[in-house]
Each structure stands twice: as structure tokens, then as C-alpha cells.
Design an enzyme around this catalytic site. Structure first.
Site, short mmCIF file in Angstrom:
data_model
loop_
_atom_site.label_atom_id
_atom_site.label_comp_id
_atom_site.label_asym_id
_atom_site.label_seq_id
_atom_site.Cartn_x
_atom_site.Cartn_y
_atom_site.Cartn_z
N GLU A 1 -4.82 9.88 4.74
CA GLU A 1 -5.12 10.84 5.81
C GLU A 1 -4.10 11.95 5.91
OE1 GLU A 1 -2.14 8.79 6.53
OE2 GLU A 1 -3.62 7.45 7.41
N ARG B 1 -6.94 19.91 22.78
CA ARG B 1 -5.60 19.94 23.35
C ARG B 1 -5.17 18.49 23.51
NH1 ARG B 1 -2.89 23.94 27.10
NH2 ARG B 1 -4.54 25.36 26.47
N ASP C 1 0.84 -1.20 0.00
CA ASP C 1 0.00 0.00 0.00
C ASP C 1 0.87 1.25 0.00
OD1 ASP C 1 -2.49 -1.16 -0.18
OD2 ASP C 1 -2.71 -1.39 1.99
N GLY C 2 2.03 1.17 0.66
CA GLY C 2 2.96 2.30 0.68
C GLY C 2 3.42 2.66 -0.74
N ASP D 1 -2.23 15.21 21.77
CA ASP D 1 -1.09 14.83 20.93
C ASP D 1 -1.28 15.25 19.48
OD1 ASP D 1 0.14 13.75 23.08
OD2 ASP D 1 0.17 11.68 22.35
P1 NAP Z 1 4.16 1.98 6.82
O1 NAP Z 1 4.75 2.31 8.13
O2 NAP Z 1 4.70 0.84 6.02
O3 NAP Z 1 2.57 1.83 6.94
C1 NAP Z 1 1.97 1.22 8.02
C2 NAP Z 1 1.05 0.12 7.56
O4 NAP Z 1 -0.17 0.67 7.04
C3 NAP Z 1 1.62 -0.79 6.48
O5 NAP Z 1 1.31 -2.12 6.83
C4 NAP Z 1 0.84 -0.35 5.24
O6 NAP Z 1 0.73 -1.39 4.27
C5 NAP Z 1 -0.51 -0.07 5.86
N1 NAP Z 1 -1.47 0.74 5.10
C6 NAP Z 1 -1.26 1.81 4.28
N2 NAP Z 1 -2.43 2.27 3.80
C7 NAP Z 1 -3.41 1.48 4.32
C8 NAP Z 1 -4.82 1.45 4.19
N3 NAP Z 1 -5.46 2.34 3.46
N4 NAP Z 1 -5.52 0.50 4.90
C9 NAP Z 1 -4.88 -0.39 5.66
N5 NAP Z 1 -3.54 -0.42 5.82
C10 NAP Z 1 -2.82 0.51 5.16
O7 NAP Z 1 4.20 3.34 5.92
P2 NAP Z 1 3.64 3.49 4.45
O8 NAP Z 1 3.57 2.17 3.76
O9 NAP Z 1 4.40 4.60 3.82
O10 NAP Z 1 2.13 3.95 4.67
C11 NAP Z 1 1.80 5.21 5.19
C12 NAP Z 1 0.59 5.03 6.02
O11 NAP Z 1 0.94 4.39 7.23
C13 NAP Z 1 -0.04 6.32 6.48
O12 NAP Z 1 -0.88 6.87 5.48
C14 NAP Z 1 -0.79 5.86 7.72
O13 NAP Z 1 -2.14 5.51 7.41
C15 NAP Z 1 -0.09 4.60 8.15
N6 NAP Z 1 0.39 4.76 9.53
C16 NAP Z 1 -0.22 4.03 10.48
C17 NAP Z 1 0.13 4.18 11.81
C18 NAP Z 1 -0.57 3.35 12.84
O14 NAP Z 1 -1.37 2.49 12.46
N7 NAP Z 1 -0.33 3.60 14.11
C19 NAP Z 1 1.14 5.08 12.17
C20 NAP Z 1 1.74 5.82 11.16
C21 NAP Z 1 1.36 5.65 9.83
P3 NAP Z 1 1.99 -1.86 3.39
O15 NAP Z 1 2.86 -2.69 4.29
O16 NAP Z 1 1.35 -2.68 2.31
O17 NAP Z 1 2.70 -0.65 2.86
MN MN Z 2 4.68 0.36 3.83
#
Ligand code: NAP
Ligand code: MN
Length: 266
Positions: A123, A148, A45-46, A150
Site C-alpha cells: 500500500e 479531512r 513479509d517485511g 488523519d
Molecule cells: P512491520 O511493522 O513488521 O509490519 C507489520 C506487520 O504486517 C508484520 O507482522 C508484517 O509481517 C505484516 N505484514 C506485512 N505485509 C503483510 C500482508 N500483505 N498481509 C498481512 N500482513 C502483512 O513492518 P514491515 O514488516 O516492514 O511491513 C510493512 C507493512 O506493515 C506495511 O506495508 C503495512 O502494511 C504494515 N503496517 C501495518 C500497520 C497496522 O496494521 N496498523 C501499521 C503500519 C504498517 P512480518 O512480521 O512477517 O514482517
Molecule cells: Mn516486519
């Protein structure tokens, strides 16, 4: 038809990219990274988020499709084993298009008239490295609360399964044109009060965040983090633009939710 393939960059994804590219060229399709009609992402997805951001200036002329080389993704929902079939389907165009809503974020600066506009597929989040964020939250021009804590997360329906879900937000079907506002550790006591529940806003209900305390902010748009100071306001609403997915077989949203979070074949 013109296409472009974006790979995650690992060996497996690169191999699939090379194979697919050759097959599609053999079908007389043109490889064009400037103005592709179809963008194929190979990875997770990334990788799909990266593909979206690379071509988000021409969304009405670009369709997207994702092949996953790791675990099943929400955007990357085709398996490499489907490659041959997929190539034939792509070559046969026209294909079916499914559209999902996006989030528009406008950041206005206190200095000058500087504004930055972004589109997010998952998002936007607003956090600060300096203690808490303090915002007035306005909805449709009316003050709603002072937040107020994080930070805040404003997500799209298709992003509701990502960060939003980890914050306790609801999962929203992408046929609903809405955005969701979720809190990150709000401070709630006799002095400060927030609603506490995720809010789901329909189209045209703009949400405006106005910093009360001047901070430096980390504003993320999907996987990209921007640093901001002197922020006057952050405006969020359902975007006019939509992302267009090329669909070659049905894979309903709720099936993807089940397969990703519950179990593979239950
Ligand atoms: P990442 O750290 O690899 O992403 C975190 C996880 O979110 C990965 O497993 C990614 O899938 C998955 N993901 C991305 N879009 C999704 C969706 N629409 N529905 C379900 N899972 C999804 O970083 P990244 O791949 O660059 O993705 C960025 C996204 O990470 C941000 O948009 C945010 O939504 C998410 N994120 C989540 C958290 C949390 O859950 N606490 C914290 C920070 C960011 P892949 O492994 O297939 O890439
Ligand atoms: Mn990823």
C-alpha cells in the site's frame, strides 16, 4: 538459471540462506545479485517487501518466493522444513508463475515539473505531522469528496490483509485487479463529509488526491517513508506491472488468510 537470496539478517535466516545457496549452486544454478531470474527472501513479509523493492525495476524478468523463519507470512509462505524439496523444485524449472496486481503512485510537485513514480506491493499511505490532511479526492477525473482527517491508505489486493485490514478495509482476492482506498479517522460533521466506507476501484479508475491545505506529508510506500512538501497531486491506480510469484505447490489465498488470522489447523 540465476538466483539471489535475501535474508532478514538474523542468525536463523542467515543459516537457511547459506544452506540453500550452497544446495542451489550444487545443482549448477548461478548466484547473481544483478540479474536474478528468481529472488528468494528468507525472513518475514517485511523481508519480502525489501526483496520486491530491490528488484522492482525488472519485474517482468524476476520471480519471487518467500520462506518464513518467524510466523506464517502472506508473501513468506514456505517453511524452512520444505527447503530440500524446494531446492529440487527450483532446480527442475520451469516452475509455475502466479501474478498479483500492484499499485502505481505518481507524486507531482508544485515546484518545477518534478514527478516521482513508485510501485507498491502492499500500500501507500498519506499522513501529515501537522494536524489533518485535507484533500480533494477525484475518481476518474471527477471530484468525489473532500477528505479531512488523519490520512488515507491505498492498498493492493495482496496488501489488503496488512494495514488496510487494520483500518477496517475488506480483504480482496488478488485475482481481482483493483485498489482499495481506506480512510484514517475522517472528520465528519455538518461542514465536512466523506463517504466513510472503503472504496474499491477497478483498473483504469485512477484516483487523484489534491492537497487543499499545503502540508508536509509522510507518504509511505510499503515499509518505506518519504517526506514531501509542495505536493500538487498524488495519483493512484492499478499498475501495468505485476509481481510474479514462483509457485511450487498450491496454497490458496483464502487458506493463507485463515491460517494467519483464524487458526493454524482448524
Ligand atoms: P512491520 O511493522 O513488521 O509490519 C507489520 C506487520 O504486517 C508484520 O507482522 C508484517 O509481517 C505484516 N505484514 C506485512 N505485509 C503483510 C500482508 N500483505 N498481509 C498481512 N500482513 C502483512 O513492518 P514491515 O514488516 O516492514 O511491513 C510493512 C507493512 O506493515 C506495511 O506495508 C503495512 O502494511 C504494515 N503496517 C501495518 C500497520 C497496522 O496494521 N496498523 C501499521 C503500519 C504498517 P512480518 O512480521 O512477517 O514482517
Ligand atoms: Mn516486519
Amino acid at each position: 538459471m540465476k538466483f539471489k537470496i535475501i535474508s532478514k539478517g538474523d542468525e536463523r535466516s542467515n543459516k537457511i540462506k547459506a544452506k540453500m545457496k550452497q544446495h542451489l549452486i550444487d545443482f549448477d544454478l548461478l548466484y547473481d545479485k544483478e540479474e536474478p531470474d528468481l529472488v528468494i527472501s528468507v525472513g518475514g513479509d517485511g523481508t519480502f517487501l525489501e526483496a520486491f523493492h530491490r528488484y522492482n525495476h525488472r519485474l517482468s524478468n524476476t520471480a519471487f518466493i518467500g520462506i518464513h523463519t518467524g510466523h506464517l507470512g502472506f508473501y513468506a509462505d514456505y517453511v524452512p522444513e520444505e527447503l530440500e524439496k524446494l531446492v529440487i523444485e527450483i532446480a527442475k524449472t520451469p516452475y509455475q508463475i502466479v501474478e498479483y496486481p500492484l499499485l502505481e503512485v505518481i507524486i507531482r510537485s508544485k515546484t518545477g515539473n518534478k514527478t516521482d513514480t513508485y510501485l507498491a506491493l502492499n500500500e501507500a499511505t498519506i499522513k501529515t505531522p501537522e494536524s489533518s490532511v485535507v484533500f480533494d479526492v477525484e475518481i476518474r477525473g471527477e471530484r468525489f469528496e473532500t477528505f479531512r482527517g488523519d490520512g488515507l491508505c491505498i492498498s493492493t489486493p495482496s496488501g489488503s490483509t496488512a494495514y488496510n485490514k487494520a483500518l477496517g478495509g475488506g480483504i480482496i482476492h488478488p485475482s481481482l485487479e483493483a485498489i482499495q482506498l481506506t480512510e484514517m479517522a475522517s472528520i465528519n460533521n455538518r461542514v465536512f463529509r466523506t463517504i466513510g466506507s472503503p472504496l474499491i476501484l477497478p483498473k483504469h479508475h485512477t484516483c487523484l488526491l489534491k492537497p487543499i491545505v499545503d502540508r508536509s506529508f509522510f507518504i509511505t510506500i510499503d515499509h518505506i517513508t518519504h517526506n514531501y512538501t509542495n505536493v500538487k497531486s498524488i495519483q493512484c491506480r492499478v499498475a501495468k506491472e505485476k509481481i510474479r510469484f514462483a509457485r511450487f505447490r498450491p496454497f490458496p489465498f483464502w487458506n493463507r488468510v485463515r491460517d494467519s488470522f483464524i487458526a493454524d489447523n482448524n
